[in-house]
Design a protein around this motif. Structure first.
Motif, PDB file in Angstrom:
ATOM      1  N   LEU A  69       0.812  -1.216   0.000  1.00 34.31           N
ATOM      2  CA  LEU A  69       0.000   0.000   0.000  1.00 34.31           C
ATOM      3  C   LEU A  69       0.847   1.268   0.000  1.00 34.31           C
ATOM      4  N   GLU A  70       2.087   1.158   0.459  1.00 34.02           N
ATOM      5  CA  GLU A  70       2.981   2.318   0.464  1.00 34.02           C
ATOM      6  C   GLU A  70       4.136   2.114  -0.516  1.00 34.02           C
ATOM      7  N   GLY A  71       3.901   1.290  -1.525  1.00 31.67           N
ATOM      8  CA  GLY A  71       4.961   0.931  -2.448  1.00 31.67           C
ATOM      9  C   GLY A  71       5.092   1.860  -3.634  1.00 31.67           C
ATOM     10  N   VAL A  72       5.698   1.327  -4.690  1.00 36.26           N
ATOM     11  CA  VAL A  72       6.017   2.087  -5.902  1.00 36.26           C
ATOM     12  C   VAL A  72       4.940   1.834  -6.954  1.00 36.26           C
ATOM     13  N   PRO A  73       4.397   2.885  -7.585  1.00 36.63           N
ATOM     14  CA  PRO A  73       3.422   2.675  -8.658  1.00 36.63           C
ATOM     15  C   PRO A  73       4.025   1.872  -9.804  1.00 36.63           C
ATOM     16  N   ALA A  74       3.202   1.068 -10.442  1.00 36.38           N
ATOM     17  CA  ALA A  74       3.686   0.220 -11.534  1.00 36.38           C
ATOM     18  C   ALA A  74       4.387   1.043 -12.604  1.00 36.38           C
ATOM     19  N   ASP A  93      15.455  -1.923 -10.155  1.00 32.17           N
ATOM     20  CA  ASP A  93      14.720  -1.972  -8.895  1.00 32.17           C
ATOM     21  C   ASP A  93      14.707  -3.403  -8.367  1.00 32.17           C
ATOM     22  N   MET A  94      14.718  -3.542  -7.061  1.00 35.78           N
ATOM     23  CA  MET A  94      14.556  -4.854  -6.445  1.00 35.78           C
ATOM     24  C   MET A  94      13.091  -5.021  -6.064  1.00 35.78           C
ATOM     25  N   VAL A  95      12.459  -6.079  -6.562  1.00 36.78           N
ATOM     26  CA  VAL A  95      11.052  -6.344  -6.283  1.00 36.78           C
ATOM     27  C   VAL A  95      10.923  -7.744  -5.687  1.00 36.78           C
ATOM     28  N   PHE A  96       9.694  -8.096  -5.306  1.00 33.60           N
ATOM     29  CA  PHE A  96       9.447  -9.389  -4.676  1.00 33.60           C
ATOM     30  C   PHE A  96       8.467 -10.165  -5.549  1.00 33.60           C
ATOM     31  N   LEU A 123       0.239  -0.536  -6.397  1.00 31.57           N
ATOM     32  CA  LEU A 123       1.523  -0.172  -5.807  1.00 31.57           C
ATOM     33  C   LEU A 123       2.260  -1.453  -5.436  1.00 31.57           C
ATOM     34  N   TYR A 124       3.573  -1.469  -5.674  1.00 30.90           N
ATOM     35  CA  TYR A 124       4.339  -2.698  -5.499  1.00 30.90           C
ATOM     36  C   TYR A 124       5.511  -2.495  -4.550  1.00 30.90           C
ATOM     37  N   LYS A 125       5.795  -3.544  -3.792  1.00 31.81           N
ATOM     38  CA  LYS A 125       6.928  -3.529  -2.874  1.00 31.81           C
ATOM     39  C   LYS A 125       8.213  -3.529  -3.688  1.00 31.81           C
ATOM     40  N   ALA A 126       9.004  -2.490  -3.546  1.00 32.01           N
ATOM     41  CA  ALA A 126      10.231  -2.364  -4.336  1.00 32.01           C
ATOM     42  C   ALA A 126      11.259  -1.589  -3.536  1.00 32.01           C
ATOM     43  N   GLU A 127      12.516  -1.919  -3.758  1.00 29.99           N
ATOM     44  CA  GLU A 127      13.623  -1.221  -3.104  1.00 29.99           C
ATOM     45  C   GLU A 127      14.322  -0.367  -4.141  1.00 29.99           C
ATOM     46  N   ARG A 128      14.298   0.936  -3.914  1.00 35.69           N
ATOM     47  CA  ARG A 128      14.932   1.865  -4.843  1.00 35.69           C
ATOM     48  C   ARG A 128      16.265   2.313  -4.265  1.00 35.69           C
TER      49      ARG A 128
END
Length: 315
Positions: free
Chosen positions: A214-219, A226-229, A292-297
């Motif tokens: 919910l607090e992630g990165v827009p598609a 980017d690191m995603v899950f 919104l997606y879990k991602a590490e920027r």
């Protein structure tokens, strides 16, 4: 991906395992990897270990790959098993071959998936909590000193003072390749993969979904590097086999795996994202633009740079 690996091997003289690691660190940009590989791999430390718990008849392998300059854990892999054959691999083996053997052992009868994952997490947590001086010492430390460094946390983890450990340390050094030939101009074949086109013959593409947040990165803002899950939701036998091999499938079902985004394209159904699991194995997901997606920027993304290798060299 095969083209990129072979090009990097040709330009620098590195082996296949080193080429894969350099590309991973440079966001799969060949030109950047060619320029950076001597400096990148001078600072890479691979720790290959075997350990035994005699009282429980349990045998294990682990591989930890560290960036000594940025003090980052690049990889932490482990397997535990009741089968002593897992330790048949030589510690003198190339780290890439050692990791391949380790992955294969996870599928053998007698393997302990939950315990293997716990060892990976314990080793990664140990080095993430280490003082900078520990990484500085690793560069010149003897194998016996590093063995002592890791024996204590593993014994504490298992509450087993009988655990014994043997370890081999490798420093991946490509400093002799300081004078590199001019990088060939990139062609369409060497560029980022076209997701709309059929995959190359040697590339297996798995069906995946990305973890939402919910607090992630827009598609629409996802970028290469980017690191995603990702969860493997592909029903094919080979896909299930690989998902288990990568640690993305348990008795309870698929679990997310942290992986780098290799390419992003727009499609009528939304954003098409390709992630990279390993050499020859990728995953594709269509991600709706309103999610919104879990991602590490990394810090590089804040400067508009999609090369996530820069995260390892901040400062």
């Amino acid at each position: 991906m095969k083209d990129k690996i072979e090009l990097l091997m040709e330009e620098t003289g590195c082996d296949r395992g080193e080429a894969e690691l350099a590309l991973e660190m440079c966001g799969y940009e060949v030109e950047e990897a060619v320029r950076q590989i001597p400096r990148l791999l001078n600072d890479i430390c691979a720790l290959k270990g075997k350990f035994v718990r005699p009282a429980q008849n349990q045998h294990g392998l682990f591989l930890v790959v560290l960036n000594l300059k940025s003090r980052k854990v690049l990889r932490a892999r482990a397997v535990m098993s009741y089968d002593p054959a897992v330790c048949a691999v030589e510690l003198d083996a190339e780290w890439f071959a050692f990791e391949k053997h380790l992955y294969g052992c996870r599928l053998w009868d007698g393997s302990l998936p939950a315990e293997s994952l716990e060892v990976e997490q314990r080793l990664a947590a140990h080095f993430r909590a280490c003082e900078p001086a520990v990484f500085d010492r690793l560069r010149t430390a003897e194998a016996d000193d590093v063995t002592a460094e890791l024996t204590a946390p593993l014994r504490a983890h298992f509450r087993d003072q009988g655990l014994s450990l043997r370890l081999k340390k490798d420093i991946l050094d490509l400093g002799q390749f300081q004078s590199l030939r001019k990088v060939p101009a990139p062609s369409a074949k060497r560029g980022k993969p076209s997701l709309g086109a059929p995959p190359e013959e040697d590339l297996l593409v798995l069906k995946i979904t990305l973890e939402e947040d919910l607090e992630g990165v827009p598609a629409a803002e996802l970028r290469a590097g980017d690191m995603v899950f990702a969860r493997v939701v592909d029903g094919r036998d080979i896909a299930q086999y690989l998902a288990r091999l990568f640690g993305g499938l348990t008795a309870s079902g698929p679990v997310p795996i942290e992986v780098p985004v290799e390419a992003i394209e727009s499609s009528p159904a939304g954003t098409l994202a390709r992630v990279r699991f390993a050499v020859g194995v990728a995953g594709d997901a269509v991600v709706p633009g309103d999610k919104l997606y879990k991602a590490e920027r990394g810090a590089a993304h804040n400067r508009g740079d999609g090369s996530w290798w820069r995260r390892f060299f901040k400062g």
